[in-house]
Scaffold this motif. Structure first.
Motif, PDB file in Angstrom:
ATOM      1  N   GLY A  20      11.679   1.352   6.828  1.00  0.00           N
ATOM      2  CA  GLY A  20      13.035   1.447   6.999  1.00  0.00           C
ATOM      3  C   GLY A  20      13.396   1.110   8.648  1.00  0.00           C
ATOM      4  N   ARG A  21      12.349   0.503   9.371  1.00  0.00           N
ATOM      5  CA  ARG A  21      12.651   0.346  10.976  1.00  0.00           C
ATOM      6  C   ARG A  21      13.852  -0.313  11.121  1.00  0.00           C
ATOM      7  NH1 ARG A  21      10.419  -4.497  13.846  1.00  0.00           N
ATOM      8  NH2 ARG A  21       9.857  -5.959  12.109  1.00  0.00           N
ATOM      9  N   ASN A  22      14.044  -1.316  10.374  1.00  0.00           N
ATOM     10  CA  ASN A  22      15.242  -2.253  10.449  1.00  0.00           C
ATOM     11  C   ASN A  22      16.531  -1.575  10.079  1.00  0.00           C
ATOM     12  OD1 ASN A  22      14.243  -4.547  11.923  1.00  0.00           O
ATOM     13  ND2 ASN A  22      13.266  -5.257  10.039  1.00  0.00           N
ATOM     14  N   ALA A  30      14.909  -6.136   1.790  1.00  0.00           N
ATOM     15  CA  ALA A  30      13.984  -6.407   0.633  1.00  0.00           C
ATOM     16  C   ALA A  30      12.655  -6.502   1.413  1.00  0.00           C
ATOM     17  CB  ALA A  30      14.077  -7.798   0.321  1.00  0.00           C
ATOM     18  N   GLY A  31      11.595  -5.495   0.905  1.00  0.00           N
ATOM     19  CA  GLY A  31      10.554  -5.317   1.684  1.00  0.00           C
ATOM     20  C   GLY A  31      10.547  -4.543   2.858  1.00  0.00           C
ATOM     21  N   CYS A  32      11.355  -3.196   2.586  1.00  0.00           N
ATOM     22  CA  CYS A  32      11.710  -2.581   3.759  1.00  0.00           C
ATOM     23  C   CYS A  32      10.696  -1.646   4.647  1.00  0.00           C
ATOM     24  CB  CYS A  32      12.943  -1.612   3.395  1.00  0.00           C
ATOM     25  SG  CYS A  32      12.416  -0.347   1.993  1.00  0.00           S
ATOM     26  N   ILE A  73      14.274  -1.878  -1.137  1.00  0.00           N
ATOM     27  CA  ILE A  73      13.266  -1.990  -2.103  1.00  0.00           C
ATOM     28  C   ILE A  73      11.848  -2.441  -1.330  1.00  0.00           C
ATOM     29  CG2 ILE A  73      14.654  -2.825  -3.759  1.00  0.00           C
ATOM     30  CD1 ILE A  73      12.486  -5.384  -3.745  1.00  0.00           C
ATOM     31  N   ASP A  74      10.770  -1.849  -2.188  1.00  0.00           N
ATOM     32  CA  ASP A  74       9.429  -2.098  -1.341  1.00  0.00           C
ATOM     33  C   ASP A  74       8.505  -1.793  -2.642  1.00  0.00           C
ATOM     34  OD1 ASP A  74       7.970  -2.443   1.758  1.00  0.00           O
ATOM     35  OD2 ASP A  74       6.846  -1.868   0.129  1.00  0.00           O
ATOM     36  N   GLN A  75       7.425  -2.469  -2.704  1.00  0.00           N
ATOM     37  CA  GLN A  75       6.390  -2.222  -3.715  1.00  0.00           C
ATOM     38  C   GLN A  75       5.612  -1.025  -3.607  1.00  0.00           C
ATOM     39  OE1 GLN A  75       4.067  -5.694  -3.455  1.00  0.00           O
ATOM     40  NE2 GLN A  75       2.741  -5.184  -1.703  1.00  0.00           N
TER      41      GLN A  75
HETATM   42  C1  LIG Z   1       4.637  -5.528   7.296  1.00  0.00           C
HETATM   43  S1  LIG Z   1       5.602  -4.665   6.322  1.00  0.00           S
HETATM   44  C2  LIG Z   1       7.293  -5.006   7.060  1.00  0.00           C
HETATM   45  C3  LIG Z   1       8.140  -3.982   6.797  1.00  0.00           C
HETATM   46  C4  LIG Z   1       9.689  -4.179   7.187  1.00  0.00           C
HETATM   47  N1  LIG Z   1      10.255  -5.439   6.507  1.00  0.00           N
HETATM   48  C5  LIG Z   1       9.520  -4.439   8.697  1.00  0.00           C
HETATM   49  O1  LIG Z   1       9.903  -5.306   9.003  1.00  0.00           O
HETATM   50  O2  LIG Z   1       9.067  -3.390   9.351  1.00  0.00           O
HETATM   51  C6  LIG Z   1       5.496  -5.681   4.916  1.00  0.00           C
HETATM   52  C7  LIG Z   1       6.386  -4.905   3.704  1.00  0.00           C
HETATM   53  O3  LIG Z   1       6.307  -5.784   2.616  1.00  0.00           O
HETATM   54  C8  LIG Z   1       6.070  -4.998   1.516  1.00  0.00           C
HETATM   55  N2  LIG Z   1       5.819  -5.913   0.499  1.00  0.00           N
HETATM   56  C9  LIG Z   1       4.919  -6.917   0.386  1.00  0.00           C
HETATM   57  N3  LIG Z   1       4.917  -7.670  -0.687  1.00  0.00           N
HETATM   58  C10 LIG Z   1       6.034  -7.342  -1.375  1.00  0.00           C
HETATM   59  C11 LIG Z   1       6.545  -7.736  -2.655  1.00  0.00           C
HETATM   60  N4  LIG Z   1       6.145  -8.612  -3.533  1.00  0.00           N
HETATM   61  N5  LIG Z   1       7.483  -7.008  -3.041  1.00  0.00           N
HETATM   62  C12 LIG Z   1       8.032  -5.724  -2.591  1.00  0.00           C
HETATM   63  N6  LIG Z   1       7.255  -5.666  -1.232  1.00  0.00           N
HETATM   64  C13 LIG Z   1       6.584  -6.174  -0.884  1.00  0.00           C
HETATM   65  C14 LIG Z   1       4.953  -4.211   1.740  1.00  0.00           C
HETATM   66  O4  LIG Z   1       4.633  -3.075   0.927  1.00  0.00           O
HETATM   67  C15 LIG Z   1       5.235  -3.584   3.046  1.00  0.00           C
HETATM   68  O5  LIG Z   1       5.880  -2.440   3.238  1.00  0.00           O
END
Ligand SMILES: C[S@@+](CC[C@H](N)C(=O)[O-])C[C@H]1O[C@@H](n2cnc3c(N)ncnc32)[C@H](O)[C@@H]1O
Length: 207
Positions: free
Chosen positions: A42-44, A37-39, A58-60
């Motif tokens: 997709g590194r993880n 959630a908030g991928c 999912i991601d926004q």
């Molecule tokens: C710092 S990145 C981390 C990405 C990934 N989880 C990682 O660890 O590399 C934060 C991610 O969270 C997403 N994000 C932030 N708030 C969100 C929300 N309310 N719903 C969905 N995605 C969200 C952002 O678009 C971004 O891609």
């Protein structure tokens, strides 16, 4: 044959080291339906896709989802691209109890308010199966109490100039009580030289 050190990145990508720890502990099984959630890009999930798990993300951010769909098409072509969708954590298009593992790495500190933070955690919990694991990494105040410039409520000015929502240990505990969650391990917090604290929060839903 043991993979050479130089090939590890091809296998694991930039997998979060604390998530790697969960893999080594056997808490993510081959057949587990897993949501990131908030991928982001997709590194993880690079390793998890290659390992054949039924992964969803999912991601926004639409561009992040485009990139993760591309990555999944290469590494796990059997998965439908619709496993990776643009959505907000506070209202996820999944049924209750759908996933055996839910990951949420470096996302929750982007909460817009305490209510938003609570709603996102409740949504992560809602889609988690009984017996499942919720793995979160988030920036908190733990270990940096009174050292970060406080703005208001849970908001702090970070050294890179952004304002982040930093949960404290009481807020996490309060949510655990509200959800009826069990900690799978104590909170573990990494301090980045008085800049930020990154906490690993690992919960299990009662079976
Ligand atoms: C710092 S990145 C981390 C990405 C990934 N989880 C990682 O660890 O590399 C934060 C991610 O969270 C997403 N994000 C932030 N708030 C969100 C929300 N309310 N719903 C969905 N995605 C969200 C952002 O678009 C971004 O891609």
């Amino acid at each position: 044959m043991v993979p050479a050190p130089s090939s590890l990145r091809n296998i694991f990508g930039n997998l979060d080291i604390y998530l790697f720890d969960q893999l080594l502990k056997g808490r993510i099984k081959e057949y587990t339906q897993l949501l990131d959630a908030g991928c982001g890009n997709g590194r993880n999930i690079q390793y998890l896709l290659q390992a054949g798990l039924p992964v969803f993300g999912i991601d926004q951010d639409a561009e992040a989802i485009r990139q993760v769909q591309e990555r999944a098409a290469l590494l796990a072509p059997h998965l439908p691209p619709t496993n990776f969708i643009v959505a907000d954590l506070n209202n996820m298009p999944f049924t209750d109890n759908q996933f055996g593992v839910v990951l949420c790495s470096a996302v929750l500190h982007f909460a817009r308010s305490e209510a938003h933070f609570r709603k996102m955690v409740q949504e992560l919990w809602r889609v988690l199966q009984p017996g499942g694991m919720l793995f979160c990494r988030l920036s908190t105040t733990i270990g940096l109490e009174n050292k970060l410039p406080h703005l208001h409520d849970y908001f702090y000015q970070m050294s890179h100039g952004k304002n982040w929502f930093l949960a404290d240990a009481s807020l996490l505990l309060n949510l655990e009580i509200t959800l009826g969650a069990q900690r799978l391990e104590p909170l573990k917090t990494l301090l980045v030289e008085e800049q930020r604290a990154m906490t690993t929060w690992v919960l299990q839903k009662s079976a």
